[in-house]
Each structure stands twice: as structure tokens, then as C-alpha cells.
Design a protein around this motif. Structure first.
Motif, PDB file in Angstrom:
ATOM      1  N   SER A 111       2.525  32.009 -15.993  1.00 15.58           N
ATOM      2  CA  SER A 111       3.502  31.060 -15.475  1.00 15.58           C
ATOM      3  C   SER A 111       4.595  31.831 -14.749  1.00 15.58           C
ATOM      4  O   SER A 111       4.783  33.034 -14.983  1.00 15.58           O
ATOM      5  CB  SER A 111       4.131  30.250 -16.620  1.00 15.58           C
ATOM      6  N   SER A 113       7.674  31.521 -15.256  1.00 17.19           N
ATOM      7  CA  SER A 113       8.668  31.962 -16.245  1.00 17.19           C
ATOM      8  C   SER A 113       8.283  33.318 -16.830  1.00 17.19           C
ATOM      9  O   SER A 113       9.109  34.225 -16.930  1.00 17.19           O
ATOM     10  CB  SER A 113       8.790  30.935 -17.377  1.00 17.19           C
ATOM     11  N   GLY A 141      13.280  29.665 -14.623  1.00 16.99           N
ATOM     12  CA  GLY A 141      12.254  29.476 -15.640  1.00 16.99           C
ATOM     13  C   GLY A 141      12.802  28.991 -16.961  1.00 16.99           C
ATOM     14  O   GLY A 141      14.011  28.929 -17.174  1.00 16.99           O
ATOM     15  N   GLU A 213      15.836  33.369  -5.420  1.00 22.19           N
ATOM     16  CA  GLU A 213      14.710  32.836  -4.659  1.00 22.19           C
ATOM     17  C   GLU A 213      14.949  33.187  -3.191  1.00 22.19           C
ATOM     18  O   GLU A 213      16.101  33.168  -2.725  1.00 22.19           O
ATOM     19  CB  GLU A 213      14.673  31.315  -4.764  1.00 22.19           C
ATOM     20  N   CYS A 218      15.415  24.475  -6.313  1.00 21.87           N
ATOM     21  CA  CYS A 218      16.177  23.553  -7.175  1.00 21.87           C
ATOM     22  C   CYS A 218      17.646  23.531  -6.744  1.00 21.87           C
ATOM     23  O   CYS A 218      18.333  22.532  -6.903  1.00 21.87           O
ATOM     24  CB  CYS A 218      16.105  23.991  -8.634  1.00 21.87           C
ATOM     25  N   ASP A 246      12.329  35.918  -6.166  1.00 23.95           N
ATOM     26  CA  ASP A 246      11.534  34.906  -6.857  1.00 23.95           C
ATOM     27  C   ASP A 246      10.858  34.043  -5.786  1.00 23.95           C
ATOM     28  O   ASP A 246      11.509  33.280  -5.079  1.00 23.95           O
ATOM     29  CB  ASP A 246      12.471  34.071  -7.746  1.00 23.95           C
ATOM     30  N   GLN A 249       8.285  29.325  -5.951  1.00 28.23           N
ATOM     31  CA  GLN A 249       8.127  28.055  -5.230  1.00 28.23           C
ATOM     32  C   GLN A 249       7.770  28.253  -3.760  1.00 28.23           C
ATOM     33  O   GLN A 249       7.101  27.428  -3.177  1.00 28.23           O
ATOM     34  CB  GLN A 249       9.449  27.263  -5.286  1.00 28.23           C
TER      35      GLN A 249
END
Ligand SMILES: Cc1ncc(COP(=O)(O)O)c(C=O)c1O
Length: 497
Positions: A111, A113, A141, A213, A218, A246, A249
Motif C-alpha cells: 500500500s 502507506s 497515509g 506529493e 487531497c 510521494d 496518486q
């Protein structure tokens, strides 16, 4: 068999047996999806929904090549990665080839996370430093270690910010501290990070990592200004820390021209660690951390083995290889550019028509529509955004609203999204915004609550969703907002491609 239970029974069982903090989309009137194909999802009645939410089903729901690869390998062997197997090394080789040369060592996880947690461990082991700089509104995460560095979460719960966590302002040139009218927002935002590093040093603390990111998801579809990451990387490395990008996404070609979103910012920016997940397995749980030999060696020097039962197993690796093949064979990066540009063009036309649209920002098939109550103050139109996503659902289009004020409509569909889909989505949005704007003009009675300054009538389900939602932030400070519209030239100022 698509259904075991009626929708009501499923709901009742979910209430009884699934933890109440596990939320469903459209909580006031959830949809039961029983199958999906390409960019479409189907409910128990067979009604078709256009999926604009799902960046996990990256190459299309249930892509036959991915399904076939999983099934074929599942029939042959699945086991942990302590046995020699070709799939994991082949996948690591192919994945590394998509990244700059120095990012060549992979650790597979299950995952995003887990990937970010491991990235923190790598960073902390590298120089023995502990502190982490994260961006405001970031989400990285659900593990304890990541809630600690995710203001999106810890600011909403009862958790307090840990002393080793430092929160830098999100490089948001639309609603943030430094905006598009600032002469050099990249330097101004990077200087905030420098200030944090200096303050940490003054208190005897040492920076292990900066994590961000490549485009905040988000956090409200935020595209950092060009040059920001380069400057931050310089400051962080100067302090003995590493840069973690990151891409959970936004990776795997979603931005079209580049395979990784960080690559949009120029070849002179290369993170030290990249984490990835969601689209990687097209729905099959797989994720990865990729780093440099130097960092991997330092991690190994601790003497502790890294073992992850399922990470990089033969089936996951076969799935990952199939996803890479489909992205290439179906030119999904080209599609993301073509359809993304077309959709952005349509949305920009909508912006000239609808006062509720404050900003359209995005790259490829990662686009945000920032709804505002007024262009002057850029006051987030949170309730209106909720209204829109519920009405879009009625029109069979699945969208979500996110960002710190939950007023940004997020578009991140499967990469096989077509121009017809884009046109259909925008037509529905146009109709809903037109109706909403008329209602705002006509309706004066506040319908949410005494404390929420909403003057728009909305369906009961959207209203109750809002009331239930603790993330509606009454502390929002309107004085920080100024006028301005995002133009195409501004978008190109935000990043170099
Ligand atoms: C940017 C980002 N990083 C990490 C994660 C965590 O990934 P997962 O839910 O696969 O653990 C998410 C999940 O939404 C995410 O959006």
C-alpha cells in the motif's frame, strides 16, 4: 453472481460489521457498485456511472490484460519474495527504467502507506536524523507514522503535532500565502522551508526528510510553482535530509507527457526517494519505494533485514508488468495529454460562464475545479461543491470534492477517459452550475445551519452529508484571500514542462 444482498441489507451489514470511521462515498445516499469496466461503473440495477474519481483503476477497470496476467501467474505460483523469481526483478528493472538513473533500488510493499512509512525509515536511517518537514494539508497515509506527518488528518482529529514534525505552507499560488501576483512564489515558499530548517537547527533538531506529493491531491489539486522543488531539495540536502516525492496518486503517466509528476519540474530536479502505489496494480494492492544505492546501503548497514510477506510477490509483479505494458501499448500517456487538454479547454470555457468557478488547474488527467463564492475573496464554496457532486451523481457522473475546504472538484479518472466522456461530464456540470447559480440568486434562506453562511438550496442528502462532516472548518480565515483569476499563462508559470 454480482450481489449477495439487497442494497438495504448490505447497508445494514456494513453498519453492523464495518468500523464506523470507514466512510463510503456519498454517505447520505451511497451507491452500490457491483461491476466496472474501463471508465464505467455499474450499480446493482445496472445503471452506468462515468468514473471521474478513480485513479486506482488506472488503465481501466478490470482491464483484460491485467486480469489475464494475474490469473495466469496465480495458477502457476504465488509466494513471498525470499525465493528467487524473475517477475520481481523484471518489474524492478522496467520500473527503474522509467525513473532517472540514480533511482534504481526498489522495495515492494502492499500500500502507499507502507511505502511512505518505509521511506521515512530509509530517510531516518540515512544520516540518523529524525525530523520531517511536511506540507500543510498533506495526506501521506493511514499508519500512525503517517498520520503524524499528515496535517490533512492530524489537524482534524484530537492528535497534536509531534515535536519532530514541521509543517511548511502548501505552495498554493491560488489561495495560499504567496499567490500568482507574487514576483517569485517559488522562492518565497522555499524560503519558508529554509526558515523551518533554521529554526529546527536552533532548537538542536536535525532534518531527516522533506516529503511532498509532486502535486498535492487531497490538499486541493495544488501545482507547486516552477523551481520550488529544486530550491527545497537544495535546502533540505544542505541540512543532511532527503527529498521524498510521494507519487502515490499522481504517478504512472497521469500527467501525460511525463511518467512521473516530479519530472514536470525539470530534469535538474530528482528526488532521493520516490513512493508509489494506487495506479501501480490497477486495483491489485501493490506499492513501492524507489531510492538511490547510497540510501539503500545505509539502510542495509543497520543490520536489520527488511521483509514484507506480500511485497513484490510473483502475482503482484505480473500485474505490475501488465499495467506498464498497457500504459505503453494503448498510449495512455498520449491519451492523458489529449483528453486532459481538451477537458481543461472545456472547463476554462465554463469558467468564463460560471461565477462559481474560481480556478481550473491541472495537468493531463489530474484536474481540479476550485469553486468559490466570490472571485474577490476566493471564499471556498464548500456547500456548493457538495451540492454539485450529489447532483452529478444523479446525472451518473462520479466526482469527489476535496482540499482543506472541500470545495475543489477532483477529476482523476481512469486513463482511458475519452473526449466524449469529457464533453458529457462538462455538459452535466454546466447544467448543474447554471441551476445552482440561479438558485443562489433567488434563494436567501440559509438552509445548512445558523453558523454556515450558505444561501443555496441543496438536496437533503448533500445537506446532511455536510452537517455530518467534521472537516468543515469554521476557523477558516477569509482575510487571507485576495482577488485574481487563474489564466492559462498562469498555469504555465506554475511549472516548467
Ligand atoms: C498522496 C498519498 N500518499 C499515500 C497514500 C496512502 O496510500 P494507501 O491508501 O494505499 O495506503 C494516499 C492514499 O490516499 C495518498 O493519497
Amino acid at each position: 453472481m454480482c450481489e449477495l444482498y439487497s442494497k438495504q441489507e448490505t447497508l445494514a451489514l456494513r453498519r453492523r460489521h464495518i468500523g464506523p470511521s470507514c466512510k463510503v462515498f456519498f454517505a447520505a445516499d451511497p451507491i452500490k457498485i457491483v461491476r466496472a469496466q474501463r471508465q464505467y461503473m455499474f450499480d446493482e440495477k445496472g445503471d452506468q456511472y462515468l468514473d471521474c474519481i478513480n485513479n486506482v483503476a488506472h488503465v481501466g477497470h478490470c482491464h483484460p490484460e491485467v486480469v489475464k496476467a494475474a490469473q495466469k501467474q496465480m495458477e502457476l505460483l504465488n509466494t513471498n519474495s525470499r525465493f528467487l523469481h524473475d517477475n520481481i526483478v523484471e518489474y524492478a528493472k522496467r520500473l527503474s527504467a522509467t525513473l532517472p538513473d540514480r533511482l534504481s533500488v526498489c522495495y515492494f510493499t502492499n500500500s502507499g502507506s507502507e511505502a511512505n512509512d518505509l521511506a521515512l525509515r530509509l530517510a531516518r536511517q540515512f544520516r540518523g536524523h529524525q525530523d520531517v518537514i511536511t506540507l500543510d494539508h498533506a495526506y501521506h497515509g493511514h499508519l500512525s507514522s503517517l498520520i503524524e506527518i499528515s496535517p490533512y488528518k492530524f489537524q482534524k482529529g484530537k492528535d497534536v503535532k509531534k515535536e519532530f514534525v514541521h509543517v511548511a505552507p502548501a505552495p498554493d499560488t491560488y489561495r495560499g500565502k504567496y499567490r500568482e501576483d507574487h514576483e517569485d512564489p517559488a522562492s518565497a515558499y522555499a524560503d519558508e522551508v529554509k526558515k523551518i530548517i533554521d529554526e529546527a537547527h536552533n532548537s538542536g533538531r536535525k532534518i531527516a526528510a522533506f516529503i511532498a506529493e509532486s502535486m498535492q491531491s487531497c490538499g486541493g489539486q495544488i501545482i507547486p510553482p516552477a523551481g520550488y522543488f529544486q530550491k527545497v531539495a537544495e535546502y533540505v540536502r544542505g541540512a543532511g535530509g532527503v527529498f521524498i516525492a510521494d507519487e502515490v496518486q499522481v504517478g504512472f503517466g497521469r500527467v501525460g507527457k511525463h511518467f512521473w509528476s516530479f519530472q514536470m519540474f525539470g530534469e535538474d530536479f530528482v528526488p532521493d526517494i520516490v513512493t508509489m502505489g494506487k495506479p501501480m496494480g490497477n486495483g491489485h494492492p501493490m506499492a513501492c519505494v524507489v531510492t538511490t544505492e547510497e540510501i539503500a546501503e545505509a539502510f542495509s548497514a543497520s543490520g536489520m533485514e527488511y521483509f514484507n510477506t506480500y511485497g513484490g510477490n510473483p502475482v503482484s509483479s505480473a500485474v505490475g508488468l501488465a499495467v506498464l505494458d498497457v500504459i505503453k501499448n494503448e498510449d495512455l500517456q498520449g491519451n492523458a495529454t489529449r483528453v486532459g487538454n481538451y477537458l481543461t479547454e472545456l472547463l476554462n470555457k465554463q469558467k468564463t460562464k460560471h461565477t462559481l468557478i474560481g480556478d481550473i488547474r491541472g495537468v493531463g488527467l489530474f484536474i481540479g475545479i476550485d469553486l468559490v463564492k466570490d472571485h474577490q475573496q476566493r471564499t471556498p464554496a464548500t456547500a456548493e461543491a457538495q451540492h454539485v457532486i450529489y447532483r452529478m451523481k444523479e446525472k451518473r457522473v462520479l466526482l469527489s470534492a476535496d482540499g482543506p475546504h472541500r470545495n475543489v472538484l477532483k477529476i482523476k479518472p481512469p486513463m482511458c477517459f475519452t473526449e466524449e466522456d469529457a464533453k458529457f461530464m462538462v455538459e452535466q456540470l454546466d447544467g448543474i452550475l447554471t441551476g445552482l447559480e440561479e438558485a443562489i440568486g433567488a434563494e436567501t434562506e440559509p438552509v445548512i445551519s445558523k453558523n454556515t453562511p450558505i444561501k443555496t438550496k441543496m438536496p437533503e442528502e448533500a445537506r446532511s452529508e455536510l452537517l455530518r462532516d467534521s472537516s468543515l472548518d469554521p476557523r477558516e480565515n477569509p482575510s487571507r484571500k485576495r482577488n485574481g483569476l487563474c489564466t492559462d499563462s498562469l498555469l504555465s508559470k506554475r511549472f516548467r514542462t
